[in-house]
Design an enzyme around this catalytic site. Sequence first.
Site, PDB file in Angstrom:
ATOM      1  CG  ASP A 493      -1.918   0.991   1.334  1.00 56.39           C
ATOM      2  OD1 ASP A 493      -1.981   1.822   0.427  1.00 56.39           O
ATOM      3  OD2 ASP A 493      -2.680   0.987   2.319  1.00 56.39           O
ATOM      4  CG  ASP A 557      -9.080   3.464   1.799  1.00 55.73           C
ATOM      5  OD1 ASP A 557      -8.304   3.335   0.841  1.00 55.73           O
ATOM      6  OD2 ASP A 557      -8.737   3.324   2.982  1.00 55.73           O
TER       7      ASP A 557
HETATM    8  C1  GAL Z   1      -5.315   2.467   3.135  1.00 48.77           C
HETATM    9  C2  GAL Z   1      -5.754   1.323   2.260  1.00 48.77           C
HETATM   10  C3  GAL Z   1      -6.715   0.517   3.080  1.00 48.77           C
HETATM   11  C4  GAL Z   1      -5.994  -0.023   4.294  1.00 48.77           C
HETATM   12  C5  GAL Z   1      -5.326   1.107   5.074  1.00 48.77           C
HETATM   13  C6  GAL Z   1      -4.414   0.590   6.167  1.00 48.77           C
HETATM   14  O1  GAL Z   1      -4.562   3.328   2.404  1.00 48.77           O
HETATM   15  O2  GAL Z   1      -6.352   1.817   1.097  1.00 48.77           O
HETATM   16  O3  GAL Z   1      -7.275  -0.516   2.310  1.00 48.77           O
HETATM   17  O4  GAL Z   1      -5.063  -0.978   3.889  1.00 48.77           O
HETATM   18  O5  GAL Z   1      -4.582   1.939   4.235  1.00 48.77           O
HETATM   19  O6  GAL Z   1      -3.835   1.615   6.899  1.00 48.77           O
END
Ligand code: GAL
Length: 743
Positions: A493, A557
Amino acid sequence: MIRFFIGIALWFSIQVAYAQNGKYLKLPAAKFSIGDASDWKAAAFNDNQWKDIKVGEVWQSQGYPDYHGYAWYRIHVTIPSSLKQSAVWGDSLRVFLAHVNDADETYLNGTLIGKTGAFPDDQGGYISKWPASRNYCVAAGSPAIKWDAENIIAIKVFDGGGSGGIFMGSPFIDMLEKSDGIAFNLSGIEFLPGSKAEQKLTVSNKFNTAIAGILHYQVIDELKDRVIEDKLIPASLPAYSGKAFTLAFPHREGIKLVYDFKEKASGKVKSFTEIAPYLLTPKEPLEPLINGAGVLGVHAGSPIIYKVPVSGQRPFKYSIQHLPAGISFDTQKGIITGSLPKNGSYTLNIKVSNRFGENRKAFIIKVGDKLALTPPMGWNSWNCWGLSVSDAKVKSSARAMIDKGLTDYGWNYINVDDGWQAAQRLNSGEIIPNEKFPDMKALGGQLHQEGLKFGIYSSPGAKTCGGFLGSFGHEAQDAMTYFNWGVDYLKYDLCSYSDNTAGDTTLYAQQKPYIVMRDELKKHQRDMVYSICQYGIHDVWKWGAEMNGSLWRTTEDITDTWESLYSIGFSQTNNATYAHPGGWNDPDMLIVGMVGWGENLHPTNLTPYEQYTHISLWSLLSAPLLIGCDMSKLDEFTLNLLKNREVIALDQDVSGKQAERLINDNGIQVWLKPLADGSKAVGVFNTGDKYKNYNLQFKQINLTKATVVRDVWKQKDITAAPLKNISFNIPPHGVRLLKIIGR
Ligand code: GAL
């Protein structure tokens, strides 16, 4: 200069006056600064030089694209005493700040009125609490409130990564009424014989004062626009108490439950509407049915674990023919293990029987360069537990996935998202889990024993979005660690890696971190599905496969609202041609069941219609299906939604084509996905707020005649006669999902 300042002050008062609506004041704008200083909370602090910011939208979209860390909002607002005078209860003033990404401390004229989450400088360290909504209350008599004068609401915020600031709602202030203490909770849906259903409605009083009033509930047939039942029940609720009522209603599509509580003293009403859950997936047959795509992609020499997904009544007897050398089959558990050293296609014939019958299916292991020949299916911890994920929570979801029969339909990944990492690496630089995960290798081993797959999460940046350690500078070590732990899936990520690319918008700058980890993963003899998560930047669908990505996130998200589902799901219109066996567009994880992004979970805010739309659309889009809820709390409705073999088969269709939108007409959208057997999966969606009748002319979707039209959710042919069109009523935000054989 002076004129400029007066101008600003006037602008603020106009905003507030304009926003004033009945008995609350909107708080749409603030002064803003990044950084932190102890005197910024004080009413007297001069923030004239600060920038203006909209309250309710993350700061990344307002001129601070790459900023993470501390920042302050200072909202200037005149609080009129008329607000207090017109209140009936008059007990407290409420400051509602929607959600804050990620932790905040809020002051009214220098007095602390609330805090949610914790800052990195606090004892115990940073805790993100963005899913919690902020309702801070101040006694009406408190000297902190300056009636009929300017007040400063100063909000100190810390953003640990991803988005930052006050968001997901429109902040306001008002006076609390007793009706605000009323909360409704619907639970325990029961589907009874005779197409009846019952649910328990608990009305609770969250305040430290008695509340009296009248509960009014109605059962409405939405399609016919008719009230089926209408009841008024007087109720008085002592402080901090609750009363349960049983609501009975027909078990079918189109039933709306509307209930409200009218508080006696103020006459204020707290109301709620729910679409009654209804089951569409037929009861599971007793005889064995082998589910799943029937194809598995592996690399030569890598360990294989595959549990044959079979529904029906246990015990089963399994047998397999044409088992290639190097592969064994556990006839007790139905798990295939081993490895195949050479590229090629190996077809096994599986037979499963029980006392009700038998089922056979060809199963192909394709040894080559591609994994995830159909979209990955499983569970991920993020949408439920957020950063509060733990070994015990992961294990309870894995257990539930097996015990509740989800594995029988092909759900098999158990993916730990952010929040598992220790605060420090070992001196050697090796990453270790935090105290919530005693032994990652053992966790992986336990999952493998059950035929499940084990997924993990990291970021190419120094920090993950949740502020935990990322892999930056340690990619080789981390890939080795994942290999040692038996990891089968890595979600990688972007998060704080964007700090490294600030200003560099070239494609290579976006690809580089994914290339680094790709090359490290390649060094290990283990099939790790590589999930690229960078929210679609630079049209990732065009190059995700080059990174060896098996899937790539195409959006920001998702959250459990129709707005989020709609804007993400229905915008997947420009990437269809890039989906293929081994590489999938990922519009983010599922938002059904109990979700919450933290310790406090709630039932999804999606209506049943919206949930059918969600699963239908994701299946048409060949999207990865990762359940995001607490699976130990799966209710009958959600399970029924997730265990429809024909719907799942659309998602898992081996041709790997993604649906395209062929019609977008006045609130109706028609999406079509060609299937491997030559038939077409068609979703007819009503994105409007009311039931809609629609006549689908097959020629509009390039079919002149349909010989079989099947309702996929009900697993029933609507007609076997040749048809040129079909019409139906589609519920609001709902869908009709069809499989059409025709030409
Ligand atoms: C976001 C991601 C989410 C989750 C989160 C964890 O950026 O899109 O799906 O993984 O971080 O902190």
